[in-house]
Write an enzyme that holds these catalytic residues in place. Sequence first.
Site, PDB file in Angstrom:
ATOM      1  N   ARG A   1     -11.606 -25.093 -42.506  1.00 16.82           N
ATOM      2  CA  ARG A   1     -12.285 -26.243 -43.093  1.00 16.82           C
ATOM      3  C   ARG A   1     -12.005 -26.266 -44.590  1.00 16.82           C
ATOM      4  O   ARG A   1     -11.633 -25.253 -45.188  1.00 16.82           O
ATOM      5  CB  ARG A   1     -13.791 -26.171 -42.837  1.00 16.82           C
ATOM      6  CG  ARG A   1     -14.168 -26.179 -41.353  1.00 16.82           C
ATOM      7  CD  ARG A   1     -15.669 -26.036 -41.192  1.00 16.82           C
ATOM      8  NE  ARG A   1     -16.072 -26.076 -39.790  1.00 16.82           N
ATOM      9  CZ  ARG A   1     -16.175 -25.011 -38.996  1.00 16.82           C
ATOM     10  NH1 ARG A   1     -15.905 -23.804 -39.480  1.00 16.82           N
ATOM     11  NH2 ARG A   1     -16.552 -25.143 -37.734  1.00 16.82           N
TER      12      ARG A   1
ATOM     13  N   LYS B   1     -19.125 -22.085 -41.392  1.00 17.32           N
ATOM     14  CA  LYS B   1     -20.160 -22.949 -40.832  1.00 17.32           C
ATOM     15  C   LYS B   1     -21.004 -22.153 -39.845  1.00 17.32           C
ATOM     16  O   LYS B   1     -20.473 -21.437 -38.996  1.00 17.32           O
ATOM     17  CB  LYS B   1     -19.510 -24.143 -40.117  1.00 17.32           C
ATOM     18  CG  LYS B   1     -20.493 -25.208 -39.682  1.00 17.32           C
ATOM     19  CD  LYS B   1     -19.770 -26.417 -39.121  1.00 17.32           C
ATOM     20  CE  LYS B   1     -20.751 -27.511 -38.731  1.00 17.32           C
ATOM     21  NZ  LYS B   1     -20.052 -28.710 -38.190  1.00 17.32           N
TER      22      LYS B   1
ATOM     23  N   HIS C   1      -9.896 -32.808 -43.231  1.00 16.71           N
ATOM     24  CA  HIS C   1     -10.343 -32.283 -41.935  1.00 16.71           C
ATOM     25  C   HIS C   1      -9.377 -32.666 -40.810  1.00 16.71           C
ATOM     26  O   HIS C   1      -9.331 -31.998 -39.775  1.00 16.71           O
ATOM     27  CB  HIS C   1     -11.743 -32.794 -41.616  1.00 16.71           C
ATOM     28  CG  HIS C   1     -12.519 -31.875 -40.723  1.00 16.71           C
ATOM     29  ND1 HIS C   1     -12.932 -30.613 -41.119  1.00 16.71           N
ATOM     30  CD2 HIS C   1     -12.949 -32.020 -39.439  1.00 16.71           C
ATOM     31  CE1 HIS C   1     -13.590 -30.031 -40.127  1.00 16.71           C
ATOM     32  NE2 HIS C   1     -13.605 -30.857 -39.093  1.00 16.71           N
TER      33      HIS C   1
ATOM     34  N   ARG D   1      -7.163 -29.861 -39.814  1.00 16.13           N
ATOM     35  CA  ARG D   1      -7.783 -28.895 -38.890  1.00 16.13           C
ATOM     36  C   ARG D   1      -7.697 -29.407 -37.452  1.00 16.13           C
ATOM     37  O   ARG D   1      -7.382 -28.644 -36.533  1.00 16.13           O
ATOM     38  CB  ARG D   1      -9.230 -28.670 -39.310  1.00 16.13           C
ATOM     39  CG  ARG D   1     -10.051 -27.777 -38.386  1.00 16.13           C
ATOM     40  CD  ARG D   1     -11.423 -27.557 -39.021  1.00 16.13           C
ATOM     41  NE  ARG D   1     -12.417 -27.065 -38.078  1.00 16.13           N
ATOM     42  CZ  ARG D   1     -12.610 -25.781 -37.773  1.00 16.13           C
ATOM     43  NH1 ARG D   1     -11.840 -24.857 -38.335  1.00 16.13           N
ATOM     44  NH2 ARG D   1     -13.552 -25.421 -36.927  1.00 16.13           N
TER      45      ARG D   1
ATOM     46  N   HIS E   1     -15.635 -22.113 -33.389  1.00 15.52           N
ATOM     47  CA  HIS E   1     -16.609 -22.902 -32.638  1.00 15.52           C
ATOM     48  C   HIS E   1     -17.516 -21.977 -31.827  1.00 15.52           C
ATOM     49  O   HIS E   1     -17.039 -21.066 -31.153  1.00 15.52           O
ATOM     50  CB  HIS E   1     -15.905 -23.869 -31.682  1.00 15.52           C
ATOM     51  CG  HIS E   1     -15.224 -24.999 -32.378  1.00 15.52           C
ATOM     52  ND1 HIS E   1     -14.220 -25.749 -31.793  1.00 15.52           N
ATOM     53  CD2 HIS E   1     -15.394 -25.514 -33.622  1.00 15.52           C
ATOM     54  CE1 HIS E   1     -13.813 -26.670 -32.627  1.00 15.52           C
ATOM     55  NE2 HIS E   1     -14.506 -26.548 -33.748  1.00 15.52           N
TER      56      HIS E   1
ATOM     57  N   TYR F   1     -10.382 -31.627 -28.087  1.00 16.37           N
ATOM     58  CA  TYR F   1      -8.944 -31.743 -28.340  1.00 16.37           C
ATOM     59  C   TYR F   1      -8.142 -31.908 -27.048  1.00 16.37           C
ATOM     60  O   TYR F   1      -7.028 -32.412 -27.080  1.00 16.37           O
ATOM     61  CB  TYR F   1      -8.450 -30.529 -29.141  1.00 16.37           C
ATOM     62  CG  TYR F   1      -9.152 -30.401 -30.466  1.00 16.37           C
ATOM     63  CD1 TYR F   1      -8.956 -31.343 -31.475  1.00 16.37           C
ATOM     64  CD2 TYR F   1     -10.046 -29.371 -30.701  1.00 16.37           C
ATOM     65  CE1 TYR F   1      -9.628 -31.245 -32.685  1.00 16.37           C
ATOM     66  CE2 TYR F   1     -10.718 -29.262 -31.907  1.00 16.37           C
ATOM     67  CZ  TYR F   1     -10.499 -30.208 -32.890  1.00 16.37           C
ATOM     68  OH  TYR F   1     -11.180 -30.119 -34.085  1.00 16.37           O
TER      69      TYR F   1
END
Length: 330
Positions: A136, A161, A267, A270, A293, A302
């Site tokens: 990120r 995150k 972003h 990414r 994640h 994706y």
Amino acid sequence: MADGPLMQQIRQAIRVRHYSIRTEQSYTFWIRRFILFHGKRHPLEMHEAEVAAFLTHLAVQRNVAASTQNTALNAIIFLYRHVLARPIGMIEGVVRAKEPKRLPVVLSRDEVARLLAHFDGPMWLMVAVLYGSGVRLMELLRLRAKDVDLNRQVLFVRDGKGAKDRVTILPSELVVPLQHHLANVRVQHQRDLDRDSGAVYLPHALHRKYPKAASEWAWQWAFPAATLSDDPRGGGRRRHHFQPATLQKAIKVAVRAARIEKPASAHTLRHSFATHLLESGYDIRTVQELLGHSDVKTTQIYTHVLNLGGNAVRSPFSFLPVRGDLPVLR
């Protein structure tokens, strides 16, 4: 609105919990908006009904995004729970902002190459790492010298995150450019030390536990700002990391210059990293770990991108017994 006793309490409560400066700025902004919306009444005089009215106003009159409304709610919850010690109960009757279900914007490999062609120097390197490592924007800018392992070709993302650490890949093609870049940054750091301005910001009060660490090379930003600036928390002049707004603006300019007809941003690189890995046959769990994640369902978005166009799902039109050449439209 100047910082009064309440705002000072809020900032202190945020810093004790080691929240980022961006979270501090966001929370204080929304708490101010909440207080101003209700005519500068003290939050102790207000209850769930006033919170609901403010959140509904954001969705209906201000037409904010769902994520923005949620941020405002989180700020108010923090205020009542951690500052006023009076947690709010169930908030009923709130008009929720709509959260659209959108597929991520993804660049093709050719588009990524065209985008990179419009950069040089450290800016090129930052954009290359965004795509090559899938980090990120703020994860990139908060990298310290110690987080870049050129021998193992990995990056250590600290406090990403969700306050999680992880390891992600570093392309072998970027090892030599990063070596030269870090060597230049180290020379700059030495000049800062000679001017008594080489101490960097340290997280979680580490400056008290390790007083000398702030001046050590290992803790310096891998991508520092070009100039010194005032520290909004600790005071004094120091070198911060590269400004995210500057890089975001440069990417927007490069997207237009490269004639990429997509709403691409930092972003997007990414998203492209993840999609291209899956296209290359890598396991979705591997991609999940590299992206950081918590739930594989987040990574599965994706796979929807992969099913669009190209050699994925073929339209039934492709199987029609079409005779002769297709007509030329004029």
